[in-house]
Design a protein around this motif. Structure first.
Motif, PDB file in Angstrom:
ATOM      1  N   GLY A 253       2.669  -1.241  10.049  1.00  0.00           N
ATOM      2  CA  GLY A 253       3.524  -0.163   9.563  1.00  0.00           C
ATOM      3  C   GLY A 253       2.979   0.389   8.266  1.00  0.00           C
ATOM      4  O   GLY A 253       2.584  -0.375   7.381  1.00  0.00           O
ATOM      5  N   LEU A 254       2.957   1.727   8.126  1.00  0.00           N
ATOM      6  CA  LEU A 254       2.347   2.374   6.971  1.00  0.00           C
ATOM      7  C   LEU A 254       3.267   3.444   6.388  1.00  0.00           C
ATOM      8  O   LEU A 254       3.553   4.453   7.037  1.00  0.00           O
ATOM      9  CB  LEU A 254       1.018   3.021   7.367  1.00  0.00           C
ATOM     10  N   ASP A 255       3.742   3.209   5.171  1.00  0.00           N
ATOM     11  CA  ASP A 255       4.513   4.208   4.417  1.00  0.00           C
ATOM     12  C   ASP A 255       3.567   4.782   3.372  1.00  0.00           C
ATOM     13  O   ASP A 255       3.403   4.221   2.284  1.00  0.00           O
ATOM     14  CB  ASP A 255       5.731   3.560   3.780  1.00  0.00           C
TER      15      ASP A 255
ATOM     16  N   ALA B  30       7.806   0.353   5.342  1.00  0.00           N
ATOM     17  CA  ALA B  30       6.704  -0.072   6.194  1.00  0.00           C
ATOM     18  C   ALA B  30       7.154  -1.165   7.160  1.00  0.00           C
ATOM     19  O   ALA B  30       6.752  -1.192   8.330  1.00  0.00           O
ATOM     20  CB  ALA B  30       5.532  -0.564   5.339  1.00  0.00           C
ATOM     21  N   TRP B  31       7.999  -2.065   6.672  1.00  0.00           N
ATOM     22  CA  TRP B  31       8.534  -3.146   7.506  1.00  0.00           C
ATOM     23  C   TRP B  31       9.339  -2.570   8.665  1.00  0.00           C
ATOM     24  O   TRP B  31       9.207  -3.013   9.816  1.00  0.00           O
ATOM     25  CB  TRP B  31       9.394  -4.051   6.637  1.00  0.00           C
TER      26      TRP B  31
ATOM     27  N   THR C  35       1.422   2.984  -1.604  1.00  0.00           N
ATOM     28  CA  THR C  35       1.529   2.933  -0.150  1.00  0.00           C
ATOM     29  C   THR C  35       2.064   1.569   0.273  1.00  0.00           C
ATOM     30  O   THR C  35       1.545   0.530  -0.132  1.00  0.00           O
ATOM     31  CB  THR C  35       0.147   3.178   0.498  1.00  0.00           C
ATOM     32  N   GLY C  36       3.114   1.589   1.103  1.00  0.00           N
ATOM     33  CA  GLY C  36       3.651   0.352   1.646  1.00  0.00           C
ATOM     34  C   GLY C  36       2.967   0.001   2.952  1.00  0.00           C
ATOM     35  O   GLY C  36       2.760   0.868   3.801  1.00  0.00           O
TER      36      GLY C  36
ATOM     37  N   VAL D 190       2.193   2.515  13.038  1.00  0.00           N
ATOM     38  CA  VAL D 190       3.364   3.392  12.974  1.00  0.00           C
ATOM     39  C   VAL D 190       3.457   3.909  11.543  1.00  0.00           C
ATOM     40  O   VAL D 190       3.546   3.135  10.589  1.00  0.00           O
ATOM     41  CB  VAL D 190       4.656   2.654  13.370  1.00  0.00           C
ATOM     42  N   ILE D 191       3.413   5.238  11.404  1.00  0.00           N
ATOM     43  CA  ILE D 191       3.315   5.902  10.107  1.00  0.00           C
ATOM     44  C   ILE D 191       4.577   6.716   9.845  1.00  0.00           C
ATOM     45  O   ILE D 191       5.074   7.404  10.743  1.00  0.00           O
ATOM     46  CB  ILE D 191       2.091   6.844  10.076  1.00  0.00           C
ATOM     47  N   GLU D 192       5.084   6.662   8.598  1.00  0.00           N
ATOM     48  CA  GLU D 192       6.173   7.566   8.235  1.00  0.00           C
ATOM     49  C   GLU D 192       5.605   8.971   8.125  1.00  0.00           C
ATOM     50  O   GLU D 192       4.662   9.214   7.359  1.00  0.00           O
ATOM     51  CB  GLU D 192       6.821   7.139   6.921  1.00  0.00           C
TER      52      GLU D 192
END
Length: 203
Positions: free
Chosen positions: A29-31, A158-159, A37-38, A80-82
């Motif tokens: 997961g990527l914020d 991100a979680w 960046t999370g 999975v990206i925000e």
């Protein structure tokens, strides 16, 4: 793995109708943010990629290199990206980070999904305007998850992005109401992974 192809949104199948794939699913997961960046790694741990204003555009290289290391070490099946907010002043700056990270994902042949913030919040909290504290509380209630040094909520987001990826692929990490799970149908998902995991297609 093929380069990501995005398909039309649809509702999630109820859990009792999903055929689980035997292989272990690895989701990252990527914020994404230029300053913090999370990242939620496939093993469930989270961390932040922090940068300094004085480093200017070289911050992009720091983020790129960190993500590259994660992809090489953990070999995720899915990222999975925000997604970028449509009308935010900072969207142009964050778009630069999206560009370098997506390039790394494409080079590594890792398909990626995009979830707008409101959809992620609705999935996690059943409220599209949930704040960071509410997102963190929902993570704790769902799985006992806590995040150190996470004032901006980057690791928490991100979680939840990683959790959303597992859910969409038919391997949820915990139970949520069906109405919240169905919110994920509004996101942009790579077609190959919907087929492979949810529909039970052999790898």
């Amino acid at each position: 793995m093929s380069i990501p192809g995005l398909f039309a949104p649809g509702a999630l199948a109820p859990l009792d109708e999903v055929r689980f794939a035997p292989a272990e699913l690895r989701v990252i997961g990527l914020d994404l943010s230029l300053t913090s960046t999370g990242v939620a790694l496939p093993d469930g741990t989270t961390y932040r990629i922090k940068t300094r204003d004085k480093d200017g555009d070289r911050r992009l290289l720091h983020i790129r290199d960190s993500i590259r290391d994660d992809l090489e070490e953990h070999e995720p099946h899915l990222a999975v990206i925000e997604d970028l907010p449509k009308h935010a002043m900072a969207a142009g700056i964050t778009a630069q980070v999206h560009g370098v990270v997506k390039a790394e994902l494409l080079d590594a042949a890792v398909p990626y999904a995009l979830i707008v913030p409101a959809t992620l919040k609705s999935y996690a909290c059943d409220h599209g305007s949930a704040d960071k504290a509410r997102m963190a509380a929902a993570a704790y209630l769902a799985a006992g998850a806590e995040f150190a040094d996470d004032r901006g909520g980057d690791q928490c987001d991100a979680w939840w992005l990683r959790a959303a990826g597992h859910d969409w692929c038919g391997m949820p990490l915990f139970t949520l109401p069906q109405a919240q799970r169905d919110r994920l149908g509004k996101a942009k998902w790579p077609d190959a992974y919907r087929q492979r995991y949810v529909m039970g297609v052999a790898q």
